[in-house]
Design a protein around this motif. Structure first.
Motif: not given
Length: 189
Positions: A144-150
């Protein structure tokens, strides 16, 4: 009446186009449409603009703190101008809605969103309004953290900008205190 409109995001160039900065993008679009400018206000830990019209003054705040410290900026401005939690609308990214879906909500929990969690802790209540900006869920296997910061894709970003522009038509209702009517219209369109 809504007197403070907050957009959540992370400061810094590397976060500008990320999904987590959907709230910043919302306020940037509003400021561009209204031909306003943000100014850094260190006492409010953020960038501030104002809309002054017949309905009164509406403060627009982009916290300059990172997402998990957003409450510091919100509470500083709310205390200074004596703005009640129910007069605050926070625009934020929402994993539980598809990309580009906008939903208004009154009160509620943080749903795992660190910005909302900090605002709730700083204000001491959950009774502020929210504009939930759908960013969708990550694909299987993606954190999730990688997704929201993409970054948003170019077409996603354009679609969201168009939705924001349409949403600004509801702002007079929201600012004037008819949040329920704005919510009904937004959710039925």
């Amino acid at each position: 009446m809504i007197k403070l409109l907050v957009g959540l995001g992370n400061p810094g160039q590397k976060y500008t186009k990320t999904r987590h900065n959907a709230g910043f993008l919302f306020l940037d679009e509003l400021v561009n449409e209204r031909v306003l400018e943000f100014s850094r206000q260190s006492r409010f830990y953020g960038d501030l603009a104002e809309i002054n019209d017949a309905r009164g003054k509406l403060y627009l705040l982009k916290p300059a703190t990172f997402m998990n410290r957003s409450g510091q900026a919100v509470s500083a401005l709310a205390k200074y101008y004596k703005i009640k939690p129910e007069e605050v609308l926070v625009a934020h990214d929402e994993l539980d809605l598809d990309v580009g879906v906008l939903k208004l909500k009154s009160g509620g929990g943080h749903g795992g969103h660190n910005g909302l969690r900090d605002i709730i802790a700083s204000l001491g209540v959950k009774d502020f309004k929210r504009l939930r900006v759908g960013i969708g869920r990550p694909r299987p296997g993606m954190q999730v953290v990688d997704y929201v910061l993409s970054d948003f894709g170019k077409s996603e970003r354009q679609h969201i900008k168009e939705l924001y522009s349409d949403f600004f038509n509801y702002l007079p209702l929201i600012q004037g205190g008819d949040f329920e009517a704005a919510m009904q219209k937004l959710h039925s369109d």
